[in-house]
Design a protein around this motif. Sequence first.
Motif, PDB file in Angstrom:
ATOM      1  N   ARG A 278       0.644  -1.274   0.036  1.00  0.00           N
ATOM      2  CA  ARG A 278      -0.104   0.025  -0.041  1.00  0.00           C
ATOM      3  C   ARG A 278       0.835   1.351   0.186  1.00  0.00           C
ATOM      4  O   ARG A 278       0.566   2.141  -0.710  1.00  0.00           O
ATOM      5  CB  ARG A 278      -1.035  -0.015   1.355  1.00  0.00           C
TER       6      ARG A 278
ATOM      7  N   TYR B 257      -4.278   1.266  14.078  1.00  0.00           N
ATOM      8  CA  TYR B 257      -5.492   1.186  14.130  1.00  0.00           C
ATOM      9  C   TYR B 257      -5.898   2.051  12.731  1.00  0.00           C
ATOM     10  O   TYR B 257      -5.682   1.856  11.465  1.00  0.00           O
ATOM     11  CB  TYR B 257      -6.228   1.935  15.355  1.00  0.00           C
ATOM     12  N   ASP B 258      -6.863   3.268  12.728  1.00  0.00           N
ATOM     13  CA  ASP B 258      -7.163   3.769  11.522  1.00  0.00           C
ATOM     14  C   ASP B 258      -6.429   5.157  11.474  1.00  0.00           C
ATOM     15  O   ASP B 258      -6.815   6.303  10.775  1.00  0.00           O
ATOM     16  CB  ASP B 258      -8.419   4.331  11.741  1.00  0.00           C
TER      17      ASP B 258
ATOM     18  N   VAL C 173       0.109   4.626   8.387  1.00  0.00           N
ATOM     19  CA  VAL C 173      -0.776   3.840   9.180  1.00  0.00           C
ATOM     20  C   VAL C 173      -0.750   2.254   9.000  1.00  0.00           C
ATOM     21  O   VAL C 173      -1.145   1.936   7.872  1.00  0.00           O
ATOM     22  CB  VAL C 173      -2.165   4.446   9.020  1.00  0.00           C
TER      23      VAL C 173
ATOM     24  N   PRO D 132      -2.441  -0.854   9.538  1.00  0.00           N
ATOM     25  CA  PRO D 132      -4.198  -1.448   9.880  1.00  0.00           C
ATOM     26  C   PRO D 132      -4.110  -2.358  10.439  1.00  0.00           C
ATOM     27  O   PRO D 132      -4.496  -3.480  10.052  1.00  0.00           O
ATOM     28  CB  PRO D 132      -4.436  -1.615   8.267  1.00  0.00           C
ATOM     29  N   SER D 133      -4.105  -2.395  12.062  1.00  0.00           N
ATOM     30  CA  SER D 133      -4.261  -3.421  12.785  1.00  0.00           C
ATOM     31  C   SER D 133      -4.750  -2.819  14.025  1.00  0.00           C
ATOM     32  O   SER D 133      -4.614  -1.588  14.483  1.00  0.00           O
ATOM     33  CB  SER D 133      -2.901  -4.212  13.031  1.00  0.00           C
ATOM     34  N   THR D 134      -5.392  -3.695  15.013  1.00  0.00           N
ATOM     35  CA  THR D 134      -5.781  -3.433  16.382  1.00  0.00           C
ATOM     36  C   THR D 134      -5.107  -4.053  17.371  1.00  0.00           C
ATOM     37  O   THR D 134      -5.298  -3.945  18.690  1.00  0.00           O
ATOM     38  CB  THR D 134      -7.404  -3.787  16.670  1.00  0.00           C
TER      39      THR D 134
END
Length: 229
Positions: free
Chosen positions: A51, A173-174, A189, A191-193
Motif C-alpha cells: 500500500r 488502527y485507523d 498507518v 492497519p491493525s488493532t
Amino acid sequence: MSERPGDSMESLYPFLYSGATDLEAVLTSVRASTVEKANEIVALRRAVLERDGDRLAACAWAMAGAFSRGARLFAFGNGGSSTDAQDVAALFLHPGAGARPLPAFALTADVAVVTALANDIGFEVVFARQIAASGRPGDIAFGLSTSGNSRNLIAAFREADRRGMVTVGLAGYDGGQMAELGTIDHLFVVPSTSVHRIQEAQTTVYHALWELTQDALAGSTYAGTSRGW
C-alpha cells in the motif's frame, strides 16, 4: 457483563489457561500460537509495503533532501513508542559501518527535561516545548504512536508544522487524531488493532525509511527515479 481480570490475558495466551498438565500439549499450543503471530506480522508488513511503498520512497527522498540541507531529526513517542523513538534516533545517528551518520535526537531521552515539563506545565507539552526550543524550519519531526491519539504527539506535530519542519508520523488502527490533523507530511498507518503487531510493523517501516534515506543520500536510484540536491 464486565470482563473478568484474567479474560484478556486468556485471549492472548490461551495455552496458559487451558488447564493442561501434559507438557507436550502445552508446547504444541505455544508453537501454534507463535506461528500464528508470525504469520500475522508477515502478512501485515506485506500489506503495508504494497500500500505504502511509493509513499515510503517519497518520504525518504524528502528526508534525504532535508538532511542534505543540514536538518536534524527529532523522534518522540510514549511507552513502547518512546523506545522505538530512541531506536530511530540511534539508527540514524549511529548506523554502523558503511552508512552515513545523521544528526538525530530522541525527545524522550532527557528524563530531567521530560519530568520538569510534565511536572511544571503538563505532560501534553513534553515534546512540543522541546521542538519549540530546538526545532528549525526544515528539520524533521518523527513521531510514533500505536493509537494515533496521543495528545502530546498531536501538540508536537502542530508545533512542528508551525515551524516549517518536515513531519513524519507512524500510527496504528485507523490513524486516529494523527490522521485527522491533515498537516503531517508523511503519515504511515499500520492497519491493525493489535498493539504488538502495530509496533512490529512500525519497526519495519522506520528501518525501511532509514535504508531508503541512506540510498538517496548516496545518490542511488530506485523506482525508476534519480534525484539530487
